[in-house]
Design a protein around this motif. Structure first.
Motif, short mmCIF file in Angstrom:
data_model
loop_
_atom_site.label_atom_id
_atom_site.label_comp_id
_atom_site.label_asym_id
_atom_site.label_seq_id
_atom_site.Cartn_x
_atom_site.Cartn_y
_atom_site.Cartn_z
N PHE A 385 0.88 -1.16 0.00
CA PHE A 385 0.00 0.00 0.00
C PHE A 385 0.92 1.22 0.00
O PHE A 385 1.51 1.56 1.04
CB PHE A 385 -0.92 0.00 1.22
N PRO A 386 1.07 1.87 -1.14
CA PRO A 386 2.08 2.94 -1.28
C PRO A 386 1.83 4.10 -0.33
O PRO A 386 0.68 4.47 -0.04
CB PRO A 386 1.94 3.38 -2.74
N LYS A 389 -0.60 7.52 -0.94
CA LYS A 389 -1.54 7.20 -2.01
C LYS A 389 -2.81 6.61 -1.43
O LYS A 389 -2.85 6.13 -0.30
CB LYS A 389 -0.92 6.21 -3.00
N THR A 391 -5.49 3.67 -1.76
CA THR A 391 -5.67 2.32 -2.30
C THR A 391 -7.06 1.84 -1.92
O THR A 391 -7.45 1.88 -0.75
CB THR A 391 -4.62 1.35 -1.74
N ASP A 564 -5.98 5.90 -6.31
CA ASP A 564 -4.76 5.75 -7.12
C ASP A 564 -4.54 4.31 -7.54
O ASP A 564 -3.96 4.03 -8.59
CB ASP A 564 -3.54 6.24 -6.33
N ASN A 565 -5.00 3.39 -6.70
CA ASN A 565 -4.70 1.98 -6.94
C ASN A 565 -5.87 1.13 -6.47
O ASN A 565 -6.52 1.45 -5.47
CB ASN A 565 -3.42 1.60 -6.18
N PHE A 566 -6.17 0.06 -7.20
CA PHE A 566 -7.21 -0.89 -6.83
C PHE A 566 -6.58 -2.23 -6.51
O PHE A 566 -5.68 -2.69 -7.22
CB PHE A 566 -8.22 -1.06 -7.99
N ILE A 567 -7.08 -2.85 -5.44
CA ILE A 567 -6.74 -4.24 -5.14
C ILE A 567 -8.05 -5.01 -5.15
O ILE A 567 -8.96 -4.72 -4.39
CB ILE A 567 -6.04 -4.38 -3.77
N GLN A 577 -4.94 -6.02 -9.73
CA GLN A 577 -4.34 -4.90 -9.01
C GLN A 577 -3.85 -3.87 -10.02
O GLN A 577 -3.30 -4.22 -11.06
CB GLN A 577 -3.16 -5.38 -8.15
N GLY A 578 -4.10 -2.58 -9.71
CA GLY A 578 -3.61 -1.53 -10.59
C GLY A 578 -4.56 -0.36 -10.69
O GLY A 578 -5.46 -0.17 -9.85
N ASP A 579 -4.37 0.43 -11.73
CA ASP A 579 -5.21 1.60 -11.97
C ASP A 579 -6.62 1.15 -12.32
O ASP A 579 -6.81 0.29 -13.19
CB ASP A 579 -4.62 2.42 -13.12
#
Length: 602
Positions: A385-386, A389, A391, A564-567, A577-579
């Motif tokens: 988890f950046p 950002k 998530t 920003d990010n999907f899991i 996982q990603g945009d």
């Protein structure tokens, strides 16, 4: 074997028999109860015990003085001597009255302090326990234990102290008076004692089982009341009143029946003692007449003996019933120690460190977790988890989304693998330093009883009114709060019962905003909001999540599409996982969830 060894063996055998007969001695709970509580209140109990000894001595003296009263006024009348006796009687009863007050006062203070300390100890156990403890103990059960169990601890100690000091020494003093005044008649009286003890044994076997069942039924009543008030809308919507009334009737009837059984057992001791006592009194009167008329005993000796015998009746009856009272109270004491001794599965290491400052990146490294051994929830999960950002974690129900949050907050520990913040395993850090980094809003917005101001300020104790108002504005809550009659001082009711679901959620969000932690966790945080409020919250989140590590769980994809990010989880594993915009172009699980909710294309 020499004589001393034989005596030791005999004594040991006797002790074993005593301990095997009395379960509360065999278990060691009674010794522990006194060790943990009597010592702390020793100064109060010592004062009460000294007063009890004075009461016992004064009671014996009041029986002894009867002989002097009768003989001094009837046998050899003497006005001066009678005046002296009158003064002595007044002194005895004044001393006894002062001692009785002292005994009652200090015994009550000690007992009240024990109740307070035990309630604090149980509550500390609850608030410092782990989720497993909460999941395995329903709230109604804990409520019964924190009230009745603490009271039971005081009751058992009071019973033993009063019985073994005041009552026992009172009886010893009165027996001494009886034997001095009339030794032959005293022997007759003590024939009834063993018979009374034999009659008590069969009464005791049922007490413990009945008390345990009574407490269980009381717990059912409390649970039913809690569920009825919490789910009142459901009760009305489904017309559940008749079923709930029938359930309550059964639980109340059980409590009533078992209370009557206890009362019946306890009540049986009084007639037993009274019958035996009455027979003993009849024998004493008949023999006393013979001794006075034919053997030259004085009326004063007989009157003193009878007075001592009658005064001994009540403390003897209390001693006879003592074991029943102790057995009843030890049920609550046992429940008390079951809570106190319950092992805490999740603990802070003795060498725990403060979580070092950093960008607040969260990493799951080959994490495996199961609530039950045969049902894994997360399977070898590795994900980052950046820092700074947002998530979003999405997936069908039961895929492990909330479990990830539980592990981040260290409500549970993984079965294997590590959860790290900036490279530090969170099992190595203190609870306080970990949770200071995290602000949380759940899907069921929980509010404490009290004002709106109090609930928002829970995010930052000591916050100023300006800070509280700013957090409420950011959460789009200020407008409806100021429209209420008392504004920020309005009472929310039990768990926010006086507010709508959306209002409760916005106050919970304001609380998290006020905390302003670098990690923000939102678990379905906007689920109770209407479209207009949700849009305002999304704007606030966009401002307040800037530069924060934000994790959002949501079933409604509309609330997280700016992440920003999907899991994407399924069966405890990451399947995508990603945009989100990129993932929606694929025909994977996210796209299926998206189409199912009939959202417009981006």
């Amino acid at each position: 074997m020499d004589k001393s060894e034989a005596n030791r063996d005999g004594t040991g055998s006797l002790l074993k028999k005593v301990f095997s007969r009395y379960e509360f001695l065999r278990s060691g709970l009674l010794i522990r109860l006194f060790k943990e509580n009597f010592r702390q209140q020793a100064h109060l109990y010592v004062a009460a015990i000294v007063a009890m000894l004075v009461v016992a001595g004064a009671t014996a003296a009041s029986a002894w003085i009867i002989a002097e009263i009768v003989n001094g006024m009837l046998v050899t009348p003497d006005l001066a001597y009678a005046s002296l006796i009158a003064g002595t009687v007044a002194t005895i009863f004044i001393v006894k009255g002062v001692a009785t007050y002292t005994q009652t006062y200090f015994l009550s203070r000690a007992g009240n302090r024990i109740i307070a300390e035990k309630q604090r100890e149980i509550f500390r156990k609850i608030v410092h326990s782990d989720m497993h403890f909460i999941q395995t103990h329903v709230s109604s059960e804990l409520l019964v234990r924190i009230t009745r169990s603490a009271q039971a601890a005081r009751s058992v100690i009071d019973t033993i102290v009063v019985s073994f000091v005041r009552d026992l020494f009172t009886i010893v003093g009165l027996i001494a008076v009886m034997f001095v005044q009339q030794p032959v008649m005293s022997l007759i009286v003590f024939v009834a004692g063993p018979l009374a003890l034999l009659g008590m044994r069969w009464l005791l076997a049922k007490v413990r089982r009945i008390m345990e069942k009574e407490i269980a039924s009381t717990t059912d009543i409390i649970r039913l009341i809690q569920e009825t008030t919490s789910g009142f809308r459901v009760v009305k919507a489904y017309s559940l009143e008749p079923q709930l009334e029938a359930t309550l009737d059964r639980a109340v009837a059980n409590v009533e029946r078992r209370s009557n059984a206890i009362a019946r057992i306890e009540a049986a001791t009084s007639p037993l003692m009274e019958t035996l006592g009455g027979l003993a009194i009849a024998a004493v009167i008949a023999l006393g007449a013979v001794l006075v008329l034919d053997y030259g005993n004085t009326p004063g000796e007989l009157a003193s003996f009878l007075t001592a015998f009658l005064l001994a009746y009540e403390p003897a009856k209390r001693l006879a019933r003592m074991r029943v009272s102790i057995e009843s109270g030890m049920v609550g004491v046992r429940m008390l120690f079951q809570i106190i001794d319950h092992p805490v599965a999740l603990t802070e290491r003795p060498d725990a460190i403060t979580l070092p400052h950093g960008p607040n990146a969260i990493e799951f490294d080959h994490v495996h977790f199961a609530y039950r051994d045969d049902q894994p929830v997360l399977r070898d999960l590795t994900v980052l988890f950046p820092a700074g950002k947002t998530t979003a974690i999405v997936g069908p129900s039961g895929s492990g989304k909330s479990t990830i949050i539980n592990l981040m907050m260290r409500l549970f520990d993984p079965d294997s693998g590590e959860v790290r913040i900036d490279g530090t395993d969170i099992r190595r850090v203190t609870f306080n330093s970990l949770r200071e980094r995290i602000a949380y809003v759940g899907q069921d917005a929980f509010l404490f009883s009290g004002s709106i101001r109090y609930n928002i300020a829970a995010g930052k104790p000591g916050a100023s009114d300006a800070e509280i108002e700013a957090a409420a504005r950011d959460a789009n809550a200020h407008e409806f709060i100021t429209a209420m009659p008392q504004g920020y001082d309005s009472d929310v009711g039990e768990n926010g019962g006086r507010l709508s679901g959306g209002q409760k959620q916005r106050i919970a969000i304001a609380r998290a905003f006020l905390k302003d932690s670098p990690i923000l966790i939102l678990d379905e945080a906007t689920s109770a909001l209407d479209s207009e409020a949700e849009a305002a919250i999304r704007d606030a989140l966009a401002r307040l999540t800037a530069a924060k590590t934000t994790i959002i769980i949501a079933h409604r994809l509309s609330t997280v599409m700016e992440a920003d990010n999907f899991i994407v989880l399924q069966n405890g594993e990451i399947v995508e996982q990603g945009d989100p915009k990129v993932l929606l172009k694929n025909q994977g699980l996210l796209r299926k969830l998206y189409d199912h909710q009939i959202l417009p294309d981006l």
